[in-house]
Design a protein around this motif. Sequence first.
Motif, mmCIF file in Angstrom:
data_model
loop_
_atom_site.group_PDB
_atom_site.id
_atom_site.type_symbol
_atom_site.label_atom_id
_atom_site.label_comp_id
_atom_site.label_asym_id
_atom_site.label_seq_id
_atom_site.Cartn_x
_atom_site.Cartn_y
_atom_site.Cartn_z
ATOM 1 N N LYS A 443 74.842 -16.689 19.448
ATOM 2 C CA LYS A 443 74.262 -14.990 18.643
ATOM 3 C C LYS A 443 74.311 -14.966 17.014
ATOM 4 O O LYS A 443 74.752 -16.320 16.400
ATOM 5 C CB LYS A 443 75.959 -14.479 19.135
ATOM 6 C CG LYS A 443 76.150 -13.152 18.010
ATOM 7 C CD LYS A 443 77.263 -13.078 17.663
ATOM 8 C CE LYS A 443 77.543 -11.301 17.275
ATOM 9 N NZ LYS A 443 79.125 -10.948 17.223
ATOM 10 N N ASP A 444 73.394 -14.361 16.419
ATOM 11 C CA ASP A 444 72.939 -14.392 15.206
ATOM 12 C C ASP A 444 74.563 -13.455 14.859
ATOM 13 O O ASP A 444 74.559 -12.716 15.269
ATOM 14 C CB ASP A 444 71.658 -13.474 15.310
ATOM 15 C CG ASP A 444 70.636 -14.359 15.736
ATOM 16 O OD1 ASP A 444 70.559 -15.210 15.551
ATOM 17 O OD2 ASP A 444 69.673 -13.309 15.917
ATOM 18 N N SER A 445 74.230 -14.252 13.657
ATOM 19 C CA SER A 445 75.649 -13.509 12.661
ATOM 20 C C SER A 445 75.034 -13.249 11.722
ATOM 21 O O SER A 445 74.593 -14.260 11.129
ATOM 22 C CB SER A 445 77.259 -14.026 13.642
ATOM 23 O OG SER A 445 77.895 -12.966 12.170
ATOM 24 N N THR A 446 75.806 -13.764 10.341
ATOM 25 C CA THR A 446 76.290 -13.791 9.050
ATOM 26 C C THR A 446 77.388 -14.806 8.703
ATOM 27 O O THR A 446 78.424 -14.042 9.654
ATOM 28 C CB THR A 446 76.208 -13.135 7.883
ATOM 29 O OG1 THR A 446 76.559 -11.816 7.874
ATOM 30 C CG2 THR A 446 74.468 -12.670 8.734
ATOM 31 N N ILE A 447 77.637 -15.533 7.595
ATOM 32 C CA ILE A 447 78.943 -16.294 6.886
ATOM 33 C C ILE A 447 79.152 -16.059 5.660
ATOM 34 O O ILE A 447 78.011 -15.813 4.560
ATOM 35 C CB ILE A 447 78.705 -18.125 7.656
ATOM 36 C CG1 ILE A 447 77.659 -18.455 7.332
ATOM 37 C CG2 ILE A 447 79.020 -17.423 9.140
ATOM 38 C CD1 ILE A 447 77.758 -20.016 7.689
ATOM 39 N N LYS A 448 80.405 -16.427 5.034
ATOM 40 C CA LYS A 448 80.012 -16.741 3.515
ATOM 41 C C LYS A 448 80.777 -17.810 4.082
ATOM 42 O O LYS A 448 81.479 -18.776 4.389
ATOM 43 C CB LYS A 448 81.458 -16.462 3.509
ATOM 44 C CG LYS A 448 81.640 -16.216 1.689
ATOM 45 C CD LYS A 448 82.808 -15.519 1.069
ATOM 46 C CE LYS A 448 82.698 -15.898 0.009
ATOM 47 N NZ LYS A 448 84.595 -14.809 -1.173
ATOM 48 N N LEU A 449 80.021 -19.174 3.051
ATOM 49 C CA LEU A 449 79.571 -20.153 2.840
ATOM 50 C C LEU A 449 80.124 -20.748 1.510
ATOM 51 O O LEU A 449 79.296 -20.451 0.855
ATOM 52 C CB LEU A 449 78.158 -21.089 3.326
ATOM 53 C CG LEU A 449 78.057 -22.623 2.870
ATOM 54 C CD1 LEU A 449 79.362 -23.142 4.142
ATOM 55 C CD2 LEU A 449 77.014 -23.141 3.472
#
Length: 515
Positions: A443-449
């Motif tokens: 699944k395409d998503s976004t994260i905070k890294l």
Amino acid sequence: SSGINAEWPLRPGAQGAALQNGLNLPVWPIDFKWSHAGVPANHKCVQIVEASDPDTWQDNYFCWHHEKASPEMRWSMGGPIPGLKCTQILEAADPHTWADNYLCVPQDSPYDFTWSSAGQITGKSCVKWVEPSDPHTWNDNFLCATPGVSSSGLLSRATFPDPVFPNDFRWSSGGVPSGYDCVRIHEASDPDTWDDNFFCWKHGTKDPGMRWSMGGPIGGMRCTQILEPSDPHTWADNYLCVPQSSPLRFIWSYAGAYKDHSCIRWLEAADPHAWSDNYLCYERCQLTKLEVLDPDNYAAQYEGTQVIGVVSGGSCIGSAQHTISMESVDSVEETVGVEVSETNEINWSISTSVQVEASAKIFGAGVSVTVGLEVSAGGSHSWTRSESKEFSEGNSNGVGHETTYNSPGAAIMFGQVDRYKFDRSDIPTKMHFTCPSGGSFVKDSTIKLRATTYQAAHFEAMVGRFHSEACSADTSLPDCVRHLPYQFSNFFGNMGQVRDAFVQCFPSDKGSVAK
């Protein structure tokens, strides 16, 4: 009476002022509220009244949160208000002259209101207007609009998050619940009060695009059969459908909730045909890997230099050669932290560690690390990794772990390592899942890294000589250098400060620093 009601009289030419001035207008629908019992706390309102209707309409209000700018709504019992954008509010079954009642807003208002006296409007977000004391079918009346807000007076729309299953969804067997938009779940052939059943999602979340079909799967959509075999009323061709691109992957059970799934019970208490154990479920899977897209586009930034060891020595006696050596240095802690938003698919109880794949420019070395689940709070989940990094050896420009100086003189040697920091939100990422059923998906998503890393250690020495006459006059001159390790142990910052402190121990009338 003119039949026009407003929150307060508007000044001439003031219509649309809130929009033109770019004020913080209320978000539709989450900042609006209907009340049939007076003005609710923390809200401002326009009164909704029909003077000819005896069914307690005098205490009905349509409201918005008091911290938001006024949307400049006006109510009219005498037809549209000239110069304003008006929506007719009509319940045809009510005999009390509702045909000339309108809710009006300025022409440049971002709210595209639409009225329905027969249930919610597909593709819109709706607020229910109900007067329980009015017997004339007011239980299915809704004011609807495109969800969003204009904070600048333009027709911009708020970007709402996807609704998360099951927390943002709700089943109702008694009409549309307040604070929700819904799709009607209906079987026309079933006499057991299915006309008021709805499957709903919270206001303030995106419309998931669900559609209900009583005539088989809907072409071009991903559909889940909703079936109770014990019910004789033609349920075999009923389906709940979502767009093919939807993250919602529903599974239906007519024999209890599935293990390793999040489930919502669908119950029509008035239907005697075994509906007590029917559930709409969503398989919860293990998140195994977060793959950062285009990782070479990101790089950690230099934050400063960490002193991991410092030794010094000095003497005013004789003209002998002395050696200082660094036998050990401190370790440092490298950390990686990942945060993802609440999402439907993750089984948090088994997603206790996740592989994060990015680049050496972020992690310092290697392209992958494994992080462990730390905390879940506020609609997001975090994984972290903290690891001690040891430095057993290192070199820079040929300088090793020891150096020499001649008396009268002094020297210092310090180990140092550069620290780099990475901290970014909304990084495009592919989430890799493995499911208990044996399947897997991405699944395409976004994260905070976030990452704090250190490069290889290196060592630097500085040597100085004292003038013999100065040392004879003041044998404590080397103490300035001997005390520097106490001052700069565990120092972090610009190493120029350390070098300057050493140089200051050798004023020109006392000595000099070797170039």
